[in-house]
Design a protein around this motif. Structure first.
Motif, PDB file in Angstrom:
ATOM      1  N   ASP A 180       0.861  -1.179   0.000  1.00  0.00           N
ATOM      2  CA  ASP A 180       0.000   0.000   0.000  1.00  0.00           C
ATOM      3  C   ASP A 180       0.901   1.233   0.000  1.00  0.00           C
ATOM      4  N   SER A 182       0.182   4.233  -0.141  1.00  0.00           N
ATOM      5  CA  SER A 182      -0.362   5.412   0.544  1.00  0.00           C
ATOM      6  C   SER A 182      -0.269   5.315   2.057  1.00  0.00           C
ATOM      7  N   HIS A 186      -1.274   8.082   5.268  1.00  0.00           N
ATOM      8  CA  HIS A 186      -2.455   7.972   6.126  1.00  0.00           C
ATOM      9  C   HIS A 186      -2.090   8.039   7.613  1.00  0.00           C
ATOM     10  N   ASP A 447      -1.601  12.569  -0.368  1.00  0.00           N
ATOM     11  CA  ASP A 447      -1.826  11.395  -1.208  1.00  0.00           C
ATOM     12  C   ASP A 447      -3.267  11.370  -1.704  1.00  0.00           C
ATOM     13  N   ASP A 449      -5.202   9.070  -2.398  1.00  0.00           N
ATOM     14  CA  ASP A 449      -6.025   8.042  -1.771  1.00  0.00           C
ATOM     15  C   ASP A 449      -6.829   8.608  -0.610  1.00  0.00           C
ATOM     16  N   ARG A 453     -10.793   7.110  -1.401  1.00  0.00           N
ATOM     17  CA  ARG A 453     -11.367   6.023  -0.599  1.00  0.00           C
ATOM     18  C   ARG A 453     -12.274   6.517   0.533  1.00  0.00           C
ATOM     19  N   GLN A 480      -7.519   0.248  -5.667  1.00  0.00           N
ATOM     20  CA  GLN A 480      -6.645  -0.771  -5.096  1.00  0.00           C
ATOM     21  C   GLN A 480      -5.388  -0.947  -5.943  1.00  0.00           C
ATOM     22  N   LEU A 483      -2.592   1.428  -5.282  1.00  0.00           N
ATOM     23  CA  LEU A 483      -1.828   1.270  -4.050  1.00  0.00           C
ATOM     24  C   LEU A 483      -0.727   0.226  -4.159  1.00  0.00           C
ATOM     25  N   GLN A 486       4.860   1.360  -6.013  1.00  0.00           N
ATOM     26  CA  GLN A 486       5.551   2.522  -5.466  1.00  0.00           C
ATOM     27  C   GLN A 486       5.928   3.501  -6.581  1.00  0.00           C
ATOM     28  N   ARG A 491       0.721   5.031 -10.378  1.00  0.00           N
ATOM     29  CA  ARG A 491      -0.329   5.496  -9.487  1.00  0.00           C
ATOM     30  C   ARG A 491      -1.140   6.613 -10.155  1.00  0.00           C
TER      31      ARG A 491
END
Length: 550
Positions: A180, A182, A186, A447, A449, A453, A480, A483, A486, A491
């Motif tokens: 992941d 991201s 987070h 990010d 994400d 999400r 998904q 994520l 890298q 991305r």
């Protein structure tokens, strides 16, 4: 060790848990010097539901309090938007992004409060406790005060985190089920504070676990001194703060006035800082030599969410017709006064994954009426839910709603505005009886994400952050895929696919991405305005009162 509680937190809906019917009598707050000589007053509107940002979806707890009470493993530099060390002095990314190892800073003390005196400094046990509580449904503290962690629930982190392990006293390893890219962003948000495991153990022995979110203990620059519901929050300096003693002994967060009332307090000197001033007040703020005004690009979005599970809004053509009827340029002029840009995507233009080919929805009432006719709709009555408090992404939500109401009336749609507040809004939205919701999102993550999400994934419906109740497995699959690599180019490719899906399906109508505004008295120095909507008050001081540190 514990002392008597300092105050009674009078919130009836704190994280879904009612307070005890006979709370203990409050003790007097320790006396502090006059605020004019020893601190400053920060005026902001908002509803407080919890002191723990893990359990908040947005608002006062995350935007203002989190940076004062708590620290995180990582921080985000407000100028470069890069990840920087905080409680973790270094970290490693292993297994192509499926394993993250954090090396903790030593000699970080927790706050000593009227309700808790720590006997040790921060170590790996505290980090493990803080993340296990959120990610592990079997953890003894997971269900305390409701068991809802809106931000991380919307990301399905409970399913994606395989383990949180202490390798030694100052090393923690978090393993994910899959890579992941991201993840670090987070846990650098204010939704991921580090709490005291020792404090939690004390509360467990006393059978008072619910107080962990009501009487906070963190490692941040300020600790809670006093709270009066709907009036103010008083923070006292943490004299043993690991980054150095904050410059001001106290901060008062004034919750008692909204709109022009807060502006009046700033002009008269009752407030030293005005958070989220209305854009319509800019001319007044700019013309007053006693004031300063700071503007910065913000990582935020204001949008209109359609309840896609309720007829006729489950019809794409109806959603498109409504979008065509809204005069976005008028919103820019009447609400933001040049302090925002029209949004074409759920991502702000400052995001590295923003689709430059995205187009703002056109304003075409005639086409809107024709599409409604084709959909067989001659008259339509809708309820629009609107938060009452100003936000970083929308300084005047009710006025925005009135403008949308007037626009839709021109195409034969009658809109009833329903003002709502705080967690009441979230609870009622889960009943799915709303039609439209005027809302928005601000994040302290760079990010993409952190926009997609939490706002529009299928999981975000259950976590109460997907106000559109829209679920598209194909969209979730694209997110998904973004994520798993890298590589930034891969991305970006996936996030631009996601933006195309949203443009085609229109579960939400992006409205504006706003500049961050903050007004303050001329003698206030050291106030950093973050594009992410939050900043520590540790470096703030009053120039006229500045003297030797005590």
């Amino acid at each position: 060790m514990r002392g008597l509680p300092l105050w009674i937190l009078s919130l009836s809906c704190l994280a879904g848990t009612a307070l005890a019917s006979t709370p203990p009598a409050p003790t007097a707050a320790p006396p502090l010097p006059d605020i004019r000589q020893s601190g400053f007053v920060y005026c902001v509107s908002g509803i407080l539901n919890t002191f723990n940002p893990q359990m908040a979806s947005s608002g006062l707890t995350v935007d203002t309090l989190a940076a004062q009470l708590y620290d995180r493993l990582l921080d985000v530099d407000p100028y470069t938007y890069r990840l920087i060390p905080e409680l973790a002095q270094s970290w490693e990314v292993l297994d192509n992004g499926a394993t993250y190892r954090f090396h903790l800073r030593k000699d970080v003390p927790f706050q000593s409060t009227a309700w808790f005196t720590p006997t040790r400094k921060l170590n790996a046990d505290d980090v493990v406790f803080s993340f296990e509580r959120v990610f592990n449904q079997k953890h003894p503290y997971h269900d305390v005060n409701g068991g809802e962690y809106p931000y991380f629930d919307s990301l399905q982190f409970g399913d994606s985190v395989q383990s949180v392990k202490k390798l030694d006293d100052y090393t923690v390893e978090i393993r994910l089920q899959a890579p992941d890219a991201s993840f670090l962003w987070h846990i650098a948000t204010h939704y991921a504070p580090v709490l005291s495991a020792e404090y939690a153990d004390d509360l467990t022995r006393e059978g008072r676990q619910e107080m962990i979110d009501r009487e906070p203990v963190g490692t941040g620059p300020f600790l809670l001194n006093e709270y009066r519901s709907g009036q103010y929050i008083r923070l006292a300096r943490n004299d043993v703060y690991w980054k150095g003693k904050p410059r001001m002994p106290q901060v008062v967060i004034d919750l008692g006035a909204g709109g022009t009332g807060r502006l009046s307090k700033l002009l008269t000197g009752e407030c030293d800082v005005l958070a989220y001033p209305a854009a319509s007040q800019l001319s007044i703020l700019r013309d007053d030599p006693r004031l300063r005004l700071t503007l910065r690009p913000g990582m935020n979005i204001a949008y209109l969410a359609f309840n896609t599970r309720k007829p006729p809004l489950n019809d794409l053509k109806v959603r498109q017709a409504i979008s065509l009827a809204i005069n976005n340029q008028r919103l820019m002029q009447s609400i933001y006064y040049g302090t925002a840009e029209t949004a074409a995507s759920i991502l702000p233009r400052a995001s590295w994954a923003y689709d430059n080919d995205a187009h703002v929805t056109e304003f075409d009432p005639a086409k809107s009426r024709e599409m409604l006719k084709q959909a067989g709709i001659e008259s339509l009555n809708l309820r629009l839910w609107v938060p009452t408090a100003s936000q970083s992404y929308n300084p005047s939500p009710l006025k925005t709603a009135e403008l949308i109401q007037a626009d839709l009336a021109q195409v034969g749609i009658k809109v009833t505005i329903v003002p709502v507040e705080g967690r009441f809004q979230e609870a009622r939205l889960m009943e799915m009886n709303h039609d439209l919701t005027l809302t928005g999102w601000a994040t302290d993550s760079n990010d993409p994400d952190s926009f997609f999400r939490p706002l529009l994934s299928c999981a975000a419906i259950r976590s109460q952050t997907n106000y559109a109740h829209w679920c598209d497995p194909g969209f979730d699959e694209v997110l998904q895929n973004a994520l798993l690599s890298q590589q930034l180019a891969q991305r970006i490719e996936n996030y631009q696919k996601a933006q195309k899906i949203l443009e085609q399906q229109l579960p939400v109508l992006p409205l504006a991405s706003s500049l961050r505004l903050q007004a303050y008295r001329y003698d206030i120095k050291g106030l950093v305005l973050s594009p992410f909507g939050n900043a520590s008050f540790a470096g703030v001081f009053r120039e006229s009162a500045e003297g030797p540190k005590k």
